[in-house]
Design a protein around this motif. Structure first.
Motif, PDB file in Angstrom:
ATOM      1  N   THR A 117       0.844  -1.191   0.000  1.00  0.00           N
ATOM      2  CA  THR A 117       0.000   0.000   0.000  1.00  0.00           C
ATOM      3  C   THR A 117       0.880   1.243   0.000  1.00  0.00           C
ATOM      4  O   THR A 117       2.064   1.181   0.331  1.00  0.00           O
ATOM      5  CB  THR A 117      -0.912   0.062   1.242  1.00  0.00           C
ATOM      6  OG1 THR A 117      -0.095   0.199   2.409  1.00  0.00           O
ATOM      7  CG2 THR A 117      -1.784  -1.174   1.353  1.00  0.00           C
ATOM      8  N   ILE A 118       0.283   2.346  -0.364  1.00  0.00           N
ATOM      9  CA  ILE A 118       0.954   3.635  -0.280  1.00  0.00           C
ATOM     10  C   ILE A 118      -0.100   4.675   0.070  1.00  0.00           C
ATOM     11  O   ILE A 118      -1.245   4.595  -0.378  1.00  0.00           O
ATOM     12  CB  ILE A 118       1.693   3.995  -1.597  1.00  0.00           C
ATOM     13  CG1 ILE A 118       2.520   5.270  -1.411  1.00  0.00           C
ATOM     14  CG2 ILE A 118       0.714   4.117  -2.739  1.00  0.00           C
ATOM     15  CD1 ILE A 118       3.498   5.534  -2.535  1.00  0.00           C
ATOM     16  N   SER A 119       0.281   5.622   0.920  1.00  0.00           N
ATOM     17  CA  SER A 119      -0.635   6.690   1.299  1.00  0.00           C
ATOM     18  C   SER A 119       0.167   7.937   1.641  1.00  0.00           C
ATOM     19  O   SER A 119       1.356   7.857   1.949  1.00  0.00           O
ATOM     20  CB  SER A 119      -1.510   6.264   2.483  1.00  0.00           C
ATOM     21  OG  SER A 119      -0.710   5.948   3.600  1.00  0.00           O
ATOM     22  N   LEU A 166      -7.410  23.182  12.094  1.00  0.00           N
ATOM     23  CA  LEU A 166      -6.521  22.027  12.183  1.00  0.00           C
ATOM     24  C   LEU A 166      -5.913  21.952  13.586  1.00  0.00           C
ATOM     25  O   LEU A 166      -5.789  22.965  14.277  1.00  0.00           O
ATOM     26  CB  LEU A 166      -5.420  22.119  11.130  1.00  0.00           C
ATOM     27  CG  LEU A 166      -5.913  22.101   9.683  1.00  0.00           C
ATOM     28  CD1 LEU A 166      -4.746  22.325   8.729  1.00  0.00           C
ATOM     29  CD2 LEU A 166      -6.631  20.805   9.362  1.00  0.00           C
ATOM     30  N   GLU A 167      -5.514  20.759  13.979  1.00  0.00           N
ATOM     31  CA  GLU A 167      -4.956  20.526  15.302  1.00  0.00           C
ATOM     32  C   GLU A 167      -3.432  20.416  15.217  1.00  0.00           C
ATOM     33  O   GLU A 167      -2.902  19.739  14.326  1.00  0.00           O
ATOM     34  CB  GLU A 167      -5.526  19.217  15.843  1.00  0.00           C
ATOM     35  CG  GLU A 167      -5.001  18.803  17.180  1.00  0.00           C
ATOM     36  CD  GLU A 167      -5.555  17.454  17.631  1.00  0.00           C
ATOM     37  OE1 GLU A 167      -4.960  16.890  18.569  1.00  0.00           O
ATOM     38  OE2 GLU A 167      -6.532  16.960  17.045  1.00  0.00           O
ATOM     39  N   VAL A 168      -2.723  21.089  16.131  1.00  0.00           N
ATOM     40  CA  VAL A 168      -1.266  20.967  16.197  1.00  0.00           C
ATOM     41  C   VAL A 168      -0.933  19.581  16.735  1.00  0.00           C
ATOM     42  O   VAL A 168      -1.397  19.185  17.802  1.00  0.00           O
ATOM     43  CB  VAL A 168      -0.640  22.061  17.084  1.00  0.00           C
ATOM     44  CG1 VAL A 168       0.854  21.821  17.252  1.00  0.00           C
ATOM     45  CG2 VAL A 168      -0.897  23.442  16.500  1.00  0.00           C
ATOM     46  N   LEU A 169      -0.133  18.844  15.979  1.00  0.00           N
ATOM     47  CA  LEU A 169       0.253  17.485  16.354  1.00  0.00           C
ATOM     48  C   LEU A 169       1.674  17.416  16.880  1.00  0.00           C
ATOM     49  O   LEU A 169       2.003  16.557  17.700  1.00  0.00           O
ATOM     50  CB  LEU A 169       0.106  16.550  15.148  1.00  0.00           C
ATOM     51  CG  LEU A 169      -1.305  16.497  14.545  1.00  0.00           C
ATOM     52  CD1 LEU A 169      -1.297  15.674  13.275  1.00  0.00           C
ATOM     53  CD2 LEU A 169      -2.299  15.956  15.549  1.00  0.00           C
ATOM     54  N   LYS A 173      -8.800  15.608  12.639  1.00  0.00           N
ATOM     55  CA  LYS A 173      -9.351  14.364  13.188  1.00  0.00           C
ATOM     56  C   LYS A 173     -10.138  13.609  12.121  1.00  0.00           C
ATOM     57  O   LYS A 173     -10.325  12.401  12.214  1.00  0.00           O
ATOM     58  CB  LYS A 173     -10.207  14.647  14.414  1.00  0.00           C
ATOM     59  CG  LYS A 173     -11.466  15.448  14.140  1.00  0.00           C
ATOM     60  CD  LYS A 173     -12.237  15.684  15.422  1.00  0.00           C
ATOM     61  CE  LYS A 173     -13.508  16.443  15.292  1.00  0.00           C
ATOM     62  NZ  LYS A 173     -13.824  17.293  14.232  1.00  0.00           N
ATOM     63  N   ASP A 174     -10.564  14.327  11.070  1.00  0.00           N
ATOM     64  CA  ASP A 174     -11.319  13.702   9.983  1.00  0.00           C
ATOM     65  C   ASP A 174     -10.430  12.942   9.008  1.00  0.00           C
ATOM     66  O   ASP A 174     -10.927  12.201   8.164  1.00  0.00           O
ATOM     67  CB  ASP A 174     -12.126  14.758   9.218  1.00  0.00           C
ATOM     68  CG  ASP A 174     -13.149  15.440  10.112  1.00  0.00           C
ATOM     69  OD1 ASP A 174     -13.812  14.729  10.895  1.00  0.00           O
ATOM     70  OD2 ASP A 174     -13.264  16.672  10.041  1.00  0.00           O
ATOM     71  N   GLN A 175      -9.122  13.129   9.113  1.00  0.00           N
ATOM     72  CA  GLN A 175      -8.196  12.442   8.215  1.00  0.00           C
ATOM     73  C   GLN A 175      -6.921  12.084   8.982  1.00  0.00           C
ATOM     74  O   GLN A 175      -5.842  12.608   8.711  1.00  0.00           O
ATOM     75  CB  GLN A 175      -7.881  13.337   7.012  1.00  0.00           C
ATOM     76  CG  GLN A 175      -7.384  12.581   5.824  1.00  0.00           C
ATOM     77  CD  GLN A 175      -7.293  13.480   4.597  1.00  0.00           C
ATOM     78  OE1 GLN A 175      -7.287  14.709   4.684  1.00  0.00           O
ATOM     79  NE2 GLN A 175      -7.230  12.860   3.447  1.00  0.00           N
ATOM     80  N   PRO A 176      -7.037  11.181   9.952  1.00  0.00           N
ATOM     81  CA  PRO A 176      -5.865  10.824  10.760  1.00  0.00           C
ATOM     82  C   PRO A 176      -4.757  10.224   9.896  1.00  0.00           C
ATOM     83  O   PRO A 176      -5.028   9.551   8.906  1.00  0.00           O
ATOM     84  CB  PRO A 176      -6.413   9.803  11.764  1.00  0.00           C
ATOM     85  CG  PRO A 176      -7.679   9.298  11.176  1.00  0.00           C
ATOM     86  CD  PRO A 176      -8.212  10.381  10.284  1.00  0.00           C
ATOM     87  N   GLY A 177      -3.526  10.526  10.280  1.00  0.00           N
ATOM     88  CA  GLY A 177      -2.380   9.972   9.562  1.00  0.00           C
ATOM     89  C   GLY A 177      -1.861  10.859   8.446  1.00  0.00           C
ATOM     90  O   GLY A 177      -0.796  10.608   7.908  1.00  0.00           O
TER      91      GLY A 177
END
Length: 136
Positions: free
Chosen positions: A2-4, A28-31, A47-51
């Motif tokens: 896989t690739i993302s 957006l959230e500071v990670l 949070k709607d697109q983790p990773g």
């Protein structure tokens, strides 16, 4: 196999100033917030697109002086590639971002190729588009 997508970089003049746009206006959230060698990298996500993370960094961060100078020149001209976000309510998000004082480049319109979108400039001059998929 896989690739993302994991990271996408946005060059900014001042990470703190950029945070007022990407964190406060867009939500957006500071990670992560890392300082090294006099520079700083800030990663943000949704949070709607983790990773998937966006990395904000200054032109000279992790680059040679010549490369940083070249990147700064392109940033100053406003010719670096745009970033496009997707929202399920572009009109509401547009009003939130406009209320933050961001420079409006295009109010929400229905594009002939399908999506409804709008555009802003972030505090460093990068074009940021927000797109909403057409109703099915």
């Amino acid at each position: 196999m896989t690739i993302s997508l994991q990271y996408s970089h946005i060059t900014v003049n001042d990470p703190d100033e950029a945070l007022t746009f990407y964190r406060d206006a867009l939500g957006l959230e500071v990670l992560n917030d890392v300082a090294q060698g006099g520079f700083r990298w800030v990663t943000l996500g949704s949070k709607d697109q983790p990773g998937v993370e966006i990395v904000l960094s200054e032109p000279h961060a992790g680059r040679s002086k010549a490369d940083g100078d070249s990147l700064q020149e392109l940033l100053t001209k406003g010719v670096l590639g745009p970033i496009v976000f997707r929202s399920d309510d572009v009109d509401t998000l547009f009003e939130k971002v406009r209320a933050s004082g961001a420079e409006v480049m295009q109010e929400p319109i229905d594009q002939p190729w399908g999506p409804r979108d709008c555009a802003f400039r972030d505090p460093s001059g990068n074009m940021v588009r927000i797109s909403q998929a057409p109703a099915a």
